[in-house]
Design a protein around this motif. Structure first.
Motif, PDB file in Angstrom:
ATOM      1  N   SER A 115       0.943  -1.702   0.049  1.00  0.00           N
ATOM      2  CA  SER A 115      -0.193   0.183  -0.143  1.00  0.00           C
ATOM      3  C   SER A 115       1.402   1.160   0.050  1.00  0.00           C
ATOM      4  O   SER A 115       1.719   1.635   0.296  1.00  0.00           O
ATOM      5  CB  SER A 115      -1.000   0.009   0.993  1.00  0.00           C
ATOM      6  N   ASP A 123       0.662   3.664   2.393  1.00  0.00           N
ATOM      7  CA  ASP A 123       0.819   3.700   3.691  1.00  0.00           C
ATOM      8  C   ASP A 123       2.453   3.253   3.485  1.00  0.00           C
ATOM      9  O   ASP A 123       3.035   3.610   4.500  1.00  0.00           O
ATOM     10  CB  ASP A 123       0.366   3.533   3.872  1.00  0.00           C
ATOM     11  N   GLU A 124       2.858   2.431   3.803  1.00  0.00           N
ATOM     12  CA  GLU A 124       3.495   0.941   4.001  1.00  0.00           C
ATOM     13  C   GLU A 124       4.980   1.270   2.752  1.00  0.00           C
ATOM     14  O   GLU A 124       5.971   1.639   3.614  1.00  0.00           O
ATOM     15  CB  GLU A 124       3.378  -0.574   3.366  1.00  0.00           C
ATOM     16  N   ARG A 144       5.306   5.178   2.118  1.00  0.00           N
ATOM     17  CA  ARG A 144       6.014   5.890   2.934  1.00  0.00           C
ATOM     18  C   ARG A 144       6.652   5.732   3.494  1.00  0.00           C
ATOM     19  O   ARG A 144       7.424   6.535   4.401  1.00  0.00           O
ATOM     20  CB  ARG A 144       4.410   6.567   3.493  1.00  0.00           C
ATOM     21  N   GLN A 145       6.416   4.586   4.659  1.00  0.00           N
ATOM     22  CA  GLN A 145       7.077   4.506   6.001  1.00  0.00           C
ATOM     23  C   GLN A 145       8.129   3.740   5.489  1.00  0.00           C
ATOM     24  O   GLN A 145       9.013   4.216   6.277  1.00  0.00           O
ATOM     25  CB  GLN A 145       6.568   3.318   6.777  1.00  0.00           C
TER      26      GLN A 145
END
Length: 120
Positions: free
Chosen positions: A99, A101-102, A104-105
């Motif tokens: 994803s 978000d993953e 970006r992390q």
């Protein structure tokens, strides 16, 4: 130009000469020693260092050149790991991507790691 500036420039020149010698593994070490010795002799003639300092300077520059040459040689000899390639058939669905978000992390983690490495 003060004595300190001239000695600093001479050190930078010596480091540059040592680096150049490390990149040119085929060059003879005696040529480097002669170049650094000539520089040291000129500095002794101008009174910028004494004979003992000149000897240590030449020895240090030659030693640095040997260390850099050994480092370059060992890096060139080290085999690189082959790149992994994934082959997909047209019939198989593409792997599920992570994803946003993953991702970006992961980027944030890599940036933090880079900052940590720069500090060290």
């Amino acid at each position: 130009m003060g004595l300190g500036d001239l000695v600093q420039k001479a050190v930078y020149l010596g480091i540059g000469v040592a680096s150049y010698a490390g990149e040119k593994a085929g060059e003879k070490l005696t040529e480097l020693r002669a170049q650094v010795q000539k520089l040291a002799d000129e500095m002794v003639d101008r009174g910028e260092m004494n004979a003992e300092e000149a000897r240590r300077f030449v020895d240090e520059m030659v030693q640095k050149a040997q260390q850099q040459q050994a480092t370059v040689t060992s890096e060139q000899a080290r085999p690189t790991e082959p790149r992994k390639i994934e082959i997909l058939d047209d019939d198989e669905p593409a792997p599920v991507s992570t994803s946003v978000d993953e991702m970006r992390q992961q980027v944030a983690d890599l940036q933090e790691e880079l900052r940590r490495l720069k500090r060290d």
